[in-house]
Design an enzyme around this catalytic site. Sequence first.
Site, PDB file in Angstrom:
ATOM      1  N   CYS A  64     -14.170  -3.723   1.654  1.00  0.00           N
ATOM      2  CA  CYS A  64     -14.716  -4.835   0.872  1.00  0.00           C
ATOM      3  C   CYS A  64     -14.988  -5.967   1.861  1.00  0.00           C
ATOM      4  O   CYS A  64     -15.037  -5.731   3.076  1.00  0.00           O
ATOM      5  CB  CYS A  64     -13.813  -5.218  -0.296  1.00  0.00           C
ATOM      6  SG  CYS A  64     -12.204  -5.915   0.137  1.00  0.00           S
ATOM      7  N   HIS A  97       3.548   5.935  11.821  1.00  0.00           N
ATOM      8  CA  HIS A  97       4.754   5.455  11.141  1.00  0.00           C
ATOM      9  C   HIS A  97       4.674   5.564   9.623  1.00  0.00           C
ATOM     10  O   HIS A  97       5.677   5.862   8.981  1.00  0.00           O
ATOM     11  CB  HIS A  97       5.018   3.982  11.489  1.00  0.00           C
ATOM     12  CG  HIS A  97       5.386   3.761  12.917  1.00  0.00           C
ATOM     13  ND1 HIS A  97       6.140   2.686  13.330  1.00  0.00           N
ATOM     14  CD2 HIS A  97       5.121   4.472  14.034  1.00  0.00           C
ATOM     15  CE1 HIS A  97       6.314   2.733  14.645  1.00  0.00           C
ATOM     16  NE2 HIS A  97       5.692   3.817  15.096  1.00  0.00           N
TER      17      HIS A  97
HETATM   18  C1  RB5 Z   1     -16.458 -10.062  -2.980  1.00  0.00           C
HETATM   19  O1  RB5 Z   1     -17.169 -11.243  -2.908  1.00  0.00           O
HETATM   20  C2  RB5 Z   1     -15.137 -10.185  -2.252  1.00  0.00           C
HETATM   21  O2  RB5 Z   1     -14.263 -10.938  -3.021  1.00  0.00           O
HETATM   22  C3  RB5 Z   1     -14.577  -8.826  -1.942  1.00  0.00           C
HETATM   23  O3  RB5 Z   1     -15.484  -8.105  -1.146  1.00  0.00           O
HETATM   24  C4  RB5 Z   1     -13.270  -8.788  -1.185  1.00  0.00           C
HETATM   25  O4  RB5 Z   1     -13.321  -9.568  -0.026  1.00  0.00           O
HETATM   26  C5  RB5 Z   1     -12.062  -9.047  -1.988  1.00  0.00           C
HETATM   27  O5  RB5 Z   1     -10.923  -9.030  -1.489  1.00  0.00           O
END
Ligand code: RB5
Length: 142
Positions: A64, A97
């Site tokens: 993400c 680990h």
């Molecule tokens: C999305 O904008 C963002 O919040 C997501 O990609 C991530 O970083 C969340 O932890």
Amino acid sequence: MLAIASDHGGFALKQEILAHLGEKGISFKDFGCFTDRSVDYPDYAKAVTSAIINGECTQGILICGTGIGISIAANKVPGIRCALCHDVFSAEATRLHNDANVLALGGRIIGPSHAIMVVDTFLSTPFSNDERHINRITKIEK
Ligand code: RB5
């Protein structure tokens, strides 16, 4: 088989990693997302962790923007040990680990060349099988 997914914040890095996996001949299943349109990272954590728990895949990569949200979501699933790693030492240590079965990355944190080194280290490092680490991992699940 490696499971991989990202939200929109990790989409660009996922494309770089997919190209690298293809070049190395590593089999993977891409669970999305497939565009940079805004989506919800827990849905992608669920797709990859389900594939691991049901035996379709053995390891996963989740991306993400920061790697934080998607790793928090993945670690809610019993049997998943997801490690957020932005350096090679951590990627090696978490395999040795923690026997981590999912690597999380932040597409807005790490550049593609460094991320690929982290991915290669994660995928090529076996679990140590040391008794003390087995005991500790067992305690996580209880
Ligand atoms: C999305 O904008 C963002 O919040 C997501 O990609 C991530 O970083 C969340 O932890």
